[in-house]
Design a protein around this motif. Structure first.
Motif, mmCIF file in Angstrom:
data_model
loop_
_atom_site.group_PDB
_atom_site.id
_atom_site.type_symbol
_atom_site.label_atom_id
_atom_site.label_comp_id
_atom_site.label_asym_id
_atom_site.label_seq_id
_atom_site.Cartn_x
_atom_site.Cartn_y
_atom_site.Cartn_z
ATOM 1 N N PHE A 775 34.644 36.609 35.907
ATOM 2 C CA PHE A 775 35.251 37.922 36.067
ATOM 3 C C PHE A 775 36.740 37.849 35.760
ATOM 4 N N ALA A 776 37.366 36.834 36.320
ATOM 5 C CA ALA A 776 38.803 36.685 36.098
ATOM 6 C C ALA A 776 39.092 36.503 34.617
ATOM 7 N N ARG A 777 38.240 35.729 33.932
ATOM 8 C CA ARG A 777 38.468 35.514 32.500
ATOM 9 C C ARG A 777 38.285 36.825 31.745
ATOM 10 N N PRO A 784 46.364 39.009 33.873
ATOM 11 C CA PRO A 784 46.313 37.542 33.787
ATOM 12 C C PRO A 784 46.533 36.882 35.149
ATOM 13 N N ALA A 785 47.291 37.542 35.982
ATOM 14 C CA ALA A 785 47.613 36.917 37.270
ATOM 15 C C ALA A 785 46.364 36.735 38.118
ATOM 16 N N PHE A 786 45.344 37.487 37.799
ATOM 17 C CA PHE A 786 44.158 37.425 38.630
ATOM 18 C C PHE A 786 43.451 36.074 38.511
ATOM 19 N N ILE A 789 44.875 33.867 41.036
ATOM 20 C CA ILE A 789 44.463 34.346 42.356
ATOM 21 C C ILE A 789 43.030 33.921 42.637
ATOM 22 N N THR A 790 42.187 34.080 41.620
ATOM 23 C CA THR A 790 40.798 33.669 41.786
ATOM 24 C C THR A 790 40.706 32.187 42.097
ATOM 25 N N ASP A 791 41.457 31.393 41.347
ATOM 26 C CA ASP A 791 41.401 29.958 41.589
ATOM 27 C C ASP A 791 41.825 29.633 43.012
ATOM 28 N N MET A 792 42.880 30.273 43.433
ATOM 29 C CA MET A 792 43.361 29.976 44.779
ATOM 30 C C MET A 792 42.315 30.379 45.810
ATOM 31 N N LEU A 823 50.210 40.494 40.060
ATOM 32 C CA LEU A 823 49.013 41.317 39.855
ATOM 33 C C LEU A 823 49.359 42.794 39.975
ATOM 34 N N SER A 824 50.109 43.074 41.001
ATOM 35 C CA SER A 824 50.484 44.446 41.251
ATOM 36 C C SER A 824 51.221 45.025 40.055
ATOM 37 N N GLU A 825 52.133 44.220 39.564
ATOM 38 C CA GLU A 825 52.934 44.667 38.432
ATOM 39 C C GLU A 825 52.055 44.876 37.207
#
Lengths: 850, 345
Positions: A775-777, A784-786, A789-792, A823-825
């Protein structure tokens, strides 16, 4: 041991749930079902919970199928129930009563069974729906106990009856039951929830409370003895009778000299009987309602003395009175209803109050004339208050349609006038040509008063009146011009509703001077009629004495003469409801001449005295009766007219102005001063006014049961919808705020979920079966920041559990913060604002955040 | 000679200290990747899979058309590994071309009589190597196949009732041609089960092909000495690191079991995933995590390896679509629930 306790605690949710479910069903059903129905519903509910539990665990069946089957069960049961009464065979075999029972049993049992089974199944299957189940229970429960919202706290009668008998305040009992229920609910919620749910459900609790509060209206939780008692009395009294016991007409029948029997007035004639009946009814009902206690206890201590006295007096008096009455004038008792009426009318309102326990307080006398000076207001006010408190029955609701406020602070609602002089009192006229400005019957069409007042010095006021209780004629703000019927949207509540249009006085004393005291078209005969006064010399002498003090030119003016007399009466009058002149044939004479320099009595005395004296002074006058309402009782456009506001006042006629009330206000009050303004009573009044407003518009109050159910259902559905929506938004907000609030260990989970929520709101949703990384990919081009975040997040979830040290935690927190900001940005930059707004509004975005 | 080893011509570095951490293990993967991608163009994904299999101590079966770079890949792999125990008679890479007339002894080695010494001595077959390229494995007879497969499973071979251990780093890359099936002996599923991955290779992309043609010379030369190699010991160390340090969360294991369950209950599948496949899968997942420089296995690992692990192990009912889609189907639900697990405490 701890484990065992834990387990026991955990297991206790099953019995707890059954208890709460049965309580809810009981609460719902008990108000309308008989014993068999209640038992059936309880049994059905119990089975429903069990079956629901089993069905919920039977995962291979879809919820939809279960719902369909349960629906089928209900349908079959309802059909059977219908047959049970619809088929002649069934009653023929088992008897009609059994078949009726059968119907109830089938209906209630199947509904309870299917409903609870479905709720339980859903709750077991979808953990997050557990709070819906509990919410529904709560709504059931509240629906049952909120039935008292119509103004009587006592609505589950079975409960309040018991409470009264046992000596508890039902409102407290209700509160305690509610609290127990609440505690059980909360406990159940906590037990039900695994960790994940607790936050949500705990958040839902206050929400639930708010919703419940909103649907119950806090005032319903307060005891409202007055209102209920009122209703009681109103309901209790036989149709023709006055709801308050104050009614003028009833009194008329009494035939007692009202002047003498102030206290006893109503009690005596029909009096005692009625009084007793009242009391009984009062008790009988008040058992059920909270009404009686209000006075019974609270005030009785103080009041009771007086009340009792009053009664004992009354008890005594009748004999004495009767004796007298008979002795003095059999006519009155037996024969001359007219005479009796005149005064009793005036008298009774007061008596009614007196009875109610006011006597002590009623200090102010009748009314202050509008023109009267301020000081005069005081007694009035207290009189008003006391009357409201003592005899709080609502006679009518007046809703002003024009923006009118009386300049004097008092509204004079004239219902009748007494102008025909009898032996010792006034009565309604028997002449064709007199008192044509009074409208005797309820309007059936737009109807003009025969002799409208002159338009001079008056302003037009329109209002709608909804009469509560029996009145035999309409009243209107003096002086009415036009009456018309209005729709009675709630016949259960109101006896009649009409509109009037009045020309309300805006008179200034100065304007009144120099007018002739005779109507334009009056015959001499009519003028004589209005000038007829007792032949008793003492009256004339007194008038002469008063007028002799006036300068000559002033003496020549009718109004000035009248005013002088009024002022004289004002100064000397001592107001008390206890005034009685048993030895006097003419109570008015007793009032004027019994004591030197002091006139002891109440409004009826004063009104009669004033009219006698005005007439002797050559000013046409009459006694007006009706209601005197304080401006302070007004709320918005609504005005409550209480039974205790009944009043009698003198009116005089001046050319070009018409009949105008000019009330006597006592300089002195003998009755014990009332308590300071009872803000409680005022508040209750205000609410009642509001209520009455609602009522006026339509739809409250005793609704037929079916309608009540339907409304309950609508309310239930509505409540559920509100619950669902607000639950969703609350959850959203909570989850959004969570990253800031969470412990550092929980951040990877809650922060990631917050991200998922935001992505879902922006329309970026993980596919079913897609891994988080995939999903993140997939959305990496947008956010891109996601990826990081997903990894973390996944790392925190799936890597070897360790206890991170403070540094790591801090570093992680920083990393999270930075990623979230990024992410927000990126979201703000690369997704449409409207899309995100839409997503934020959409409560279901929660379900796409996975 | 025990401690020292003479550097072969390939050796470009000093003997490294033993690898004990993730960093070092990942270095091994990286060096292998770098070398192999240099020598084999457009096969990055497959190279990665092969390296994963190597670190997971599994074998791979490549299914492809002739001339698609299988041998190149195997050779590049052999070239990337330094035999740091040159005196044990085990070479880095051997290739066996399977033909119908091949005999087991041709694979395992045989006992030969030496007239000079008048003694029989064992002459090791080609499987005594670190990397064995078993070309066209389905062309040979089942008994040869089973000889090889015994070695693959047990890391040992038995010749003349004497069991000989193979090298610890025994890695078989078998190939077979998916189309030219006449005169072949397809591997029975029991034997397919021995392969960790079955990798279907497809043609490389146009760009890569063009690149290859344009740079044929340099590509043929391979990575050469420009890129560091890894030693056999390093690979074994890395294997140990993978096994010890990469964490497999219980929920991942649950998901694997769920996947196996799904495969067994799916109607399209005649024979579901074996328990052995799950056992083999764990190190593969760990190896992939290492390759991705992670200390834990995640759902992505499961998803990306599932097909290569389960694809050849599931026996599909006729007409039930490709094994790829079936595997994707059986993974969907467990992976979904696995994904949701991460949001739970």
């Amino acid at each position: 041991m701890k484990d065992f306790l834990d387990k026991a605690l955990k297991a206790s949710r099953y019995p707890l749930r059954i208890v709460i479910g049965l309580m809810a069903v009981l609460g719902l059903v008990v108000s309308f079902a008989g014993l068999s129905g209640i038992l059936a519903a309880l049994l059905g509910a119990f089975l429903g919970l069990l079956v629901g539990e089993v069905l919920g665990r039977w995962k291979s069946v879809r919820i939809g199928a279960i719902a369909a089957v349960l629906g089928g069960v209900v349908l079959v049961a309802l059909l059977l129930a219908r047959f049970a009464v619809g088929w002649s065979i069934v009653p023929a075999i088992v008897g009609p009563s059994v078949s009726l029972h059968l119907k109830t049993v089938l209906t209630l049992a199947s509904l309870a069974f299917a409903g609870l089974a479905l709720l339980r199944t859903v709750a077991v299957r979808i953990p997050s729906w557990r709070f819906v189940e509990i919410g529904v229970f709560s709504v059931f429960f509240v629906a049952a106990f909120a039935a008292h919202r119509d103004g009587s706290i006592a609505r589950p009668l079975w409960l309040s009856d018991w409470a009264w008998r046992a000596g508890y305040d039902p409102s407290n009992v209700l509160l305690i039951i509610g609290a127990i229920f609440g505690v059980i609910c909360a406990g159940l919620l906590l037990l039900e929830s695994k960790h994940r749910l607790s936050a949500l459900t705990l958040g839902a609790l206050p929400l639930l409370a708010v919703i419940l509060l909103a649907s119950v209206e806090p005032k319903d939780l307060l005891p409202e003895p007055e209102i209920t008692e009122l209703e009681d009395i109103q309901n209790a009294l036989p149709g023709g009778e006055r709801e308050t016991g104050l009614d003028i007409p009833t009194t008329i029948g009494t035939g007692d000299d009202p002047l003498e029997t102030e206290q006893g007035g109503p009690l005596q004639g029909e009096g005692d009987g009625e009084g007793v009946a009242d009391a009984e009814q009062g008790e009988g009902e008040d058992d059920g309602e909270s009404g009686e206690e209000g006075e019974g206890e609270g005030e009785e201590a103080s009041d009771g003395g007086a009340g009792e006295e009053g009664e004992s007096e009354t008890g005594d008096q009748p004999e004495g009175d009767e004796g007298e009455a008979e002795a003095e004038g059999g006519e009155e008792e037996t024969g001359d209803p007219q005479e009796g009426e005149g005064e009793s009318e005036g008298g009774e309102p007061q008596e009614g109050e007196g009875e109610g326990g006011e006597p002590q307080e009623a200090e102010g006398e009748g009314g202050t004339p509008p023109e009267d000076v301020q000081e005069a207001d005081q007694p009035e006010m207290s009189f008003e208050n006391s009357s409201q408190r003592g005899a709080p029955s609502v006679a009518a609701v007046v809703v002003f349609l024009d923006d009118y406020h009386t300049p004097s602070g008092y509204y004079y609602f004239r219902q009748k006038v007494m102008s025909e002089f009898g032996a010792y009192r006034f009565d309604e006229t028997t002449r064709e040509d007199a008192d044509l400005d009074v409208y005797p019957n309820f309007p059936t069409r737009v109807d003009r008063v025969d002799e409208p007042p002159p338009w001079q010095l008056r302003t037009r006021v329109r209002a709608r009146v909804a009469m509560i209780g029996e009145h035999d004629s309409p009243f209107a703000l003096e002086s009415p011009v036009l009456y018309m019927p209005s729709t009675n949207s709630n016949p259960d509540r109101f006896n009649s509703v009409y509109k009037f249009e009045s020309m309300a006085q805006e008179v200034d004393y100065a304007e009144l001077v120099g007018r002739e005291a005779r109507g334009p078209g009056w015959s001499d005969e009519l003028l004589d009629y209005y000038l007829t006064a007792p032949a008793d010399e003492r009256y004339a002498e007194l008038v002469e004495e008063i007028l002799s003090e006036l300068p000559d030119e002033a003496r020549a003016d009718p109004f000035t003469r009248a005013l002088a007399i009024k002022v004289h009466l004002d100064q000397r009058m001592a107001y008390t409801l206890d005034a009685r002149y048993p030895g006097w044939d003419d109570a008015t004479a007793g009032f004027l001449f019994a004591e030197e320099d002091r006139y002891v009595g109440y409004c009826v005395h004063a009104a009669h005295a004033a009219v006698y004296m005005w007439r002797l002074a050559g000013v046409p006058a009459r006694v007006g009766t009706g209601y005197l309402v304080d401006e302070s009782a007004r709320r918005g456009s609504s005005l409550m007219v209480m039974g205790g506001d009944a009043h009698a006042w003198p009116e005089l006629y001046l050319e070009g102005v018409g009949w105008i009330p000019m009330d006597i206000s006592a300089a002195e009050t003998l009755d014990a001063p009332g308590d300071p303004v009872d803000s409680d009573a005022t508040r209750v009044l205000g609410e009642m006014v509001q209520d009455a407003e609602d009522l006026k518009d339509g739809s409250k109050e005793r609704v037929p049961f079916g309608l009540y159910m339907r409304r309950g259902l609508v309310g239930l559905v509505f409540g559920l919808i509100v619950l669902l929506f607000s639950g969703h938004y609350l959850t959203k907000a909570w989850r959004r705020a969570r990253p800031v609030l969470a412990r550092p260990q929980a951040v990877p989970r809650v922060a990631y979920r917050a991200c998922l929520d935001r992505l879902a709101e922006a329309g970026l949703v993980r596919e079913e079966g897609e891994t988080r990384e995939a999903f993140a990919r997939r959305i990496a081009t947008i956010v891109p920041a996601f990826g990081e975040i997903t990894d973390m997040h996944v790392g925190a979830a799936f890597s070897r559990p360790t206890k991170p040290d403070a540094d790591t935690l801090r570093a992680n927190a920083l990393r999270w913060r930075r990623s979230l900001a990024a992410l927000s940005e990126q979201l703000d930059e690369r997704t449409s604002f409207w899309r995100r707004l839409l997503g934020a509004i959409d409560p279901t975005s929660l379900y796409r955040s996975r | 000679m025990k401690n020292e080893f003479t550097q072969s011509k390939h050796v470009t570095h000093e003997k490294a200290p033993p690898i004990t951490d993730m960093e070092g293990a990942h270095g091994v993967v990286k060096r292998l990747m770098d070398r192999l991608t240099k020598g084999v163009i457009g096969r990055d994904a497959i190279i990665e899979l092969v390296i994963i299999a190597l670190l997971a101590d599994g074998h791979v079966l490549l299914e492809d058309f002739p001339g698609s770079g299988k041998t190149t890949l195997a050779k590049a792999l052999g070239d990337a590994i330094i035999d740091d125990m040159p005196d044990d008679d085990i070479v880095t890479i051997r290739r066996i071309q399977f033909t119908p007339d091949l005999l087991p002894a041709d694979v395992t080695g045989t006992t030969i009589f030496d007239p000079n010494t008048n003694r029989f001595f064992f002459r090791p077959g080609p499987i005594f190597a670190h990397i064995v390229l078993a070309d066209e494995i389905n062309r040979t007879s089942p008994k040869v196949q089973s000889a090889l497969l015994e070695s693959m499973a047990e890391k040992q071979t038995t010749v003349d009732n004497v069991t000989r251990k193979l090298d610890d780093l025994f890695f078989v890359i078998a190939t077979q041609n998916p189309l030219d099936l006449s005169g072949t002996f397809p591997l029975p599923s029991a034997q397919l089960d021995r392969f960790l991955f079955k990798i279907k290779m497809t043609h490389i992309s146009r760009d890569h092909e063009l690149f290859l043609l344009n740079n044929l010379a340099s590509v043929l030369k391979g990575a050469g000495d420009a890129f560091p190699r890894v030693t056999r010991t390093e690979i074994l160390d890395a294997r140990k690191v993978v096994k010890d340090l990469v964490y497999v969360h219980p929920k991942i294991k649950e998901a694997l079991v769920d996947i196996a369950d799904e495969s067994r209950s799916d109607e399209r599948i005649l024979q579901g995933a074996s328990t052995r496949s799950l056992v083999l899968m764990i190190p593969a997942l760990q190896a992939r995590a290492l390759a991705k420089k992670r200390t834990y296995v995640n759902a992505d690992d499961v998803q990306s390896l599932a097909y290569f692990i389960f694809g050849h192990r599931l026996e599909l009912a006729p007409g039930s679509g490709t094994s790829e889609s079936v595997v994707a189907d059986i993974c969907r639900r467990p992976l979904e629930s696995l994904a949701r697990q991460s949001l739970k405490r």
